[in-house]
Write a protein that holds these residues in place. Structure first.
Motif, PDB file in Angstrom:
ATOM      1  N   ASP A  74       0.805  -1.225   0.000  1.00 52.04           N
ATOM      2  CA  ASP A  74       0.000   0.000   0.000  1.00 52.04           C
ATOM      3  C   ASP A  74       0.835   1.272   0.000  1.00 52.04           C
ATOM      4  N   LEU A  75       2.156   1.154   0.180  1.00 54.47           N
ATOM      5  CA  LEU A  75       3.025   2.326   0.088  1.00 54.47           C
ATOM      6  C   LEU A  75       3.149   2.810  -1.364  1.00 54.47           C
ATOM      7  N   PHE A  76       2.687   1.982  -2.297  1.00 52.31           N
ATOM      8  CA  PHE A  76       2.725   2.311  -3.718  1.00 52.31           C
ATOM      9  C   PHE A  76       1.287   2.444  -4.227  1.00 52.31           C
ATOM     10  N   THR A  77       0.956   3.577  -4.843  1.00 51.43           N
ATOM     11  CA  THR A  77      -0.404   3.832  -5.323  1.00 51.43           C
ATOM     12  C   THR A  77      -0.375   4.141  -6.819  1.00 51.43           C
ATOM     13  N   ILE A  92       4.811   6.995  -4.640  1.00 49.67           N
ATOM     14  CA  ILE A  92       5.439   6.376  -3.480  1.00 49.67           C
ATOM     15  C   ILE A  92       5.184   7.210  -2.243  1.00 49.67           C
ATOM     16  N   ASN A  93       4.701   6.582  -1.191  1.00 57.62           N
ATOM     17  CA  ASN A  93       4.362   7.269   0.059  1.00 57.62           C
ATOM     18  C   ASN A  93       5.627   7.770   0.752  1.00 57.62           C
ATOM     19  N   GLN A  94       5.706   9.075   0.933  1.00 56.54           N
ATOM     20  CA  GLN A  94       6.921   9.670   1.493  1.00 56.54           C
ATOM     21  C   GLN A  94       6.968   9.649   3.022  1.00 56.54           C
ATOM     22  N   ALA A  95       5.875   9.226   3.643  1.00 53.58           N
ATOM     23  CA  ALA A  95       5.849   9.215   5.111  1.00 53.58           C
ATOM     24  C   ALA A  95       6.557   7.993   5.684  1.00 53.58           C
ATOM     25  N   SER A  96       6.856   7.008   4.841  1.00 54.89           N
ATOM     26  CA  SER A  96       7.428   5.755   5.339  1.00 54.89           C
ATOM     27  C   SER A  96       8.953   5.797   5.335  1.00 54.89           C
ATOM     28  N   ARG A  97       9.546   5.186   6.374  1.00 50.25           N
ATOM     29  CA  ARG A  97      11.004   5.044   6.435  1.00 50.25           C
ATOM     30  C   ARG A  97      11.478   3.849   5.617  1.00 50.25           C
ATOM     31  N   TYR A 138      18.645  11.528  -1.498  1.00 54.87           N
ATOM     32  CA  TYR A 138      17.555  11.455  -2.459  1.00 54.87           C
ATOM     33  C   TYR A 138      16.796  10.138  -2.295  1.00 54.87           C
ATOM     34  N   ARG A 139      15.491  10.239  -2.330  1.00 52.56           N
ATOM     35  CA  ARG A 139      14.659   9.054  -2.246  1.00 52.56           C
ATOM     36  C   ARG A 139      13.588   9.120  -3.336  1.00 52.56           C
ATOM     37  N   PRO A 140      13.070   7.982  -3.795  1.00 50.88           N
ATOM     38  CA  PRO A 140      12.111   7.981  -4.901  1.00 50.88           C
ATOM     39  C   PRO A 140      10.734   8.487  -4.478  1.00 50.88           C
ATOM     40  N   VAL A 141      10.075   9.178  -5.392  1.00 50.15           N
ATOM     41  CA  VAL A 141       8.709   9.651  -5.147  1.00 50.15           C
ATOM     42  C   VAL A 141       7.733   9.090  -6.174  1.00 50.15           C
ATOM     43  N   PHE A 142       8.265   8.564  -7.277  1.00 49.27           N
ATOM     44  CA  PHE A 142       7.396   8.078  -8.356  1.00 49.27           C
ATOM     45  C   PHE A 142       8.187   7.078  -9.192  1.00 49.27           C
ATOM     46  N   VAL A 143       7.497   6.074  -9.716  1.00 48.62           N
ATOM     47  CA  VAL A 143       8.155   5.122 -10.606  1.00 48.62           C
ATOM     48  C   VAL A 143       7.251   4.867 -11.808  1.00 48.62           C
ATOM     49  N   SER A 144       7.821   4.951 -12.981  1.00 50.47           N
ATOM     50  CA  SER A 144       7.082   4.663 -14.217  1.00 50.47           C
ATOM     51  C   SER A 144       7.686   3.426 -14.874  1.00 50.47           C
ATOM     52  N   PHE A 145       6.934   2.849 -15.794  1.00 49.62           N
ATOM     53  CA  PHE A 145       7.348   1.596 -16.419  1.00 49.62           C
ATOM     54  C   PHE A 145       7.390   1.743 -17.936  1.00 49.62           C
ATOM     55  N   ARG A 146       8.287   1.009 -18.552  1.00 52.93           N
ATOM     56  CA  ARG A 146       8.430   1.055 -20.013  1.00 52.93           C
ATOM     57  C   ARG A 146       8.743  -0.337 -20.543  1.00 52.93           C
TER      58      ARG A 146
END
Length: 416
Positions: A74-77, A92-97, A138-146
């Protein structure tokens, strides 16, 4: 049998989680098989919560458990980018460690190495800088697919889940590679890491996970001292669970041995006390336990039969046929009372075992189907001489192994 494994009962998630923590004092790994709706996810969260409560040994309440469960997913929407229909991907949920693992080094190579074993698409992270105390990374906030020349493609829910699993495995690699960067992490709790996977990928994931668990059990710190990560793995997926048992149970040249315990966890109707039974010598115990559940559901006075119970019975027959070396349930049906009954039972199981009978929206059987189900179940249990375990108030079992039928074509002896 006088030495049959004892069934222990636990009143709450808390008492059960503490039992598992105690067990990890003498084992590297605990394997738990349990059906959906047993409370596995809540158990994993209780185990995690115990490890971050403030105590004399942990005055700051620093979490000691890295976990993977439904909450991790659920950390990924998924975002379809309704407005422009172009930048589709996972937020990506930024509140999680959970994503702090990215601060040691880029995780893309490790994620990609795992992902290419199970899928045929690629991914791209979008990062932002974050500040934690005096640290900036730096930490990820979004991931796209190709895939090929196509970017921001839509991937299936199963593909999303396997990608998230690969992220978790990459973070575990960090945990093993940089133990001193995770000084508080003593345990990992992994609950149902796969969904929507075919059997081939399920086997591949199980084998990869088993290798990682062996490494976790033998982890050392930078000073060379033992610093193992003790792990609990739970699943409702029978094939996945049995592959894990086999991979962990057998000795492998050049790889460390893993001391482990195996349990069958049950909770009748998802309510009341938990029962926990050790199954080190009986890895297929859960199939026999499923028969005990069906017998309780078929009880004239207190049971309630739903259409999905035909699916469950057919599945157990398929596993029984496989156990005796046969390809399908025709072996079980031919061994039953009469040719006429076998034909009737076959038609019923073929007609009434369909995916449309969902366990999430159960439909109670009609009276005729209830009577037919009870006949099939009774004949199946008596013909194959199953002795059912005392999990649900049933009569105590003398044994849990299936005995080969003494009559009927193609019958052959069983071997323990």
């Amino acid at each position: 049998m006088s030495n049959k494994p004892k069934i222990n009962r636990y009143a709450s998630h808390n008492t059960l989680a503490r039992k598992l923590r105690d067990d990890l004092g003498g084992a590297d790994l605990i394997l738990v098989y349990a059906y959906n709706r047993t409370g596995k996810t809540r158990l994993s969260m209780e185990f995690k919560d115990i490890g971050k409560r403030k105590t004399k040994k942990n005055p700051d309440g620093i979490a000691d458990t890295l976990y993977f469960n439904a909450y991790t997913e659920d950390l990924f929407t998924w975002d379809n980018d309704i407005e422009n229909d172009t930048a589709r991907g996972l937020e990506i949920n930024q509140a999680s460690r959970f994503f702090d693992g990215f601060k040691n080094e880029p995780l893309e190579p490790a994620i990609d190495e795992y992902l290419q074993r199970y899928a045929d698409f690629d991914f791209d992270f979008k990062y932002q800088q974050v500040q934690q105390g005096n640290e900036s990374f730096y930490r990820p906030v979004f991931v796209s697919f190709r895939k090929g020349e196509h970017s921001h493609i839509k991937v299936s829910r199963g593909e999303q889940n396997i990608f998230i699993w690969c992220v978790f495995m990459a973070i575990c690699e960090q945990l093993l590679k940089y133990p001193d960067a995770y000084p508080a992490v003593k345990h990992a709790y992994i609950d149902d890491p796969i969904s929507s996977l075919d059997d081939n990928n399920a086997i591949s994931v199980a084998c990869d996970l088993a290798k990682l668990l062996r490494r976790a059990a033998s982890r050392t710190g930078q000073n060379g001292a033992a610093a193992p990560v003790k792990i609990i793995f739970s699943s409702h997926h029978a094939l996945f669970f049995n592959v894990m048992c086999n991979e962990i149970g057998r000795a492998k040249e050049g790889e460390p041995k893993v001391s482990h315990k195996r349990y069958y966890l049950h909770r009748a109707n998802g309510e009341g006390a938990f029962t926990l039974r050790a199954t080190e010598d009986t890895p297929f115990f859960h199939h026999v336990a499923a028969l005990a559940e069906l017998q309780v559901a078929a009880d004239h006075n207190s049971g309630k039969l739903y259409t999905f119970h035909f699916n469950a019975l057919r599945s157990i027959m398929e596993k029984t046929a496989s156990f005796f070396g046969h390809a399908d349930i025709s072996f079980c049906l031919k061994a039953l009372a009469s040719e006429e009954d076998s034909a009737l039972y076959n038609r019923a199981l073929q007609l009434l075992s369909h995916g449309k009978y969902a366990i999430h929206e159960p439909t109670e059987m009609g009276e005729d189907n209830k009577d037919l189900f009870r006949r099939i179940l009774r004949d199946f249990i008596s013909t194959f001489k199953f002795a059912l375990p005392d999990l649900l108030g049933a009569k105590p079992a003398a044994a849990i192994a299936a005995v080969a039928p003494t009559s009927g074509p193609q019958a052959k002896p069983a071997h323990e």
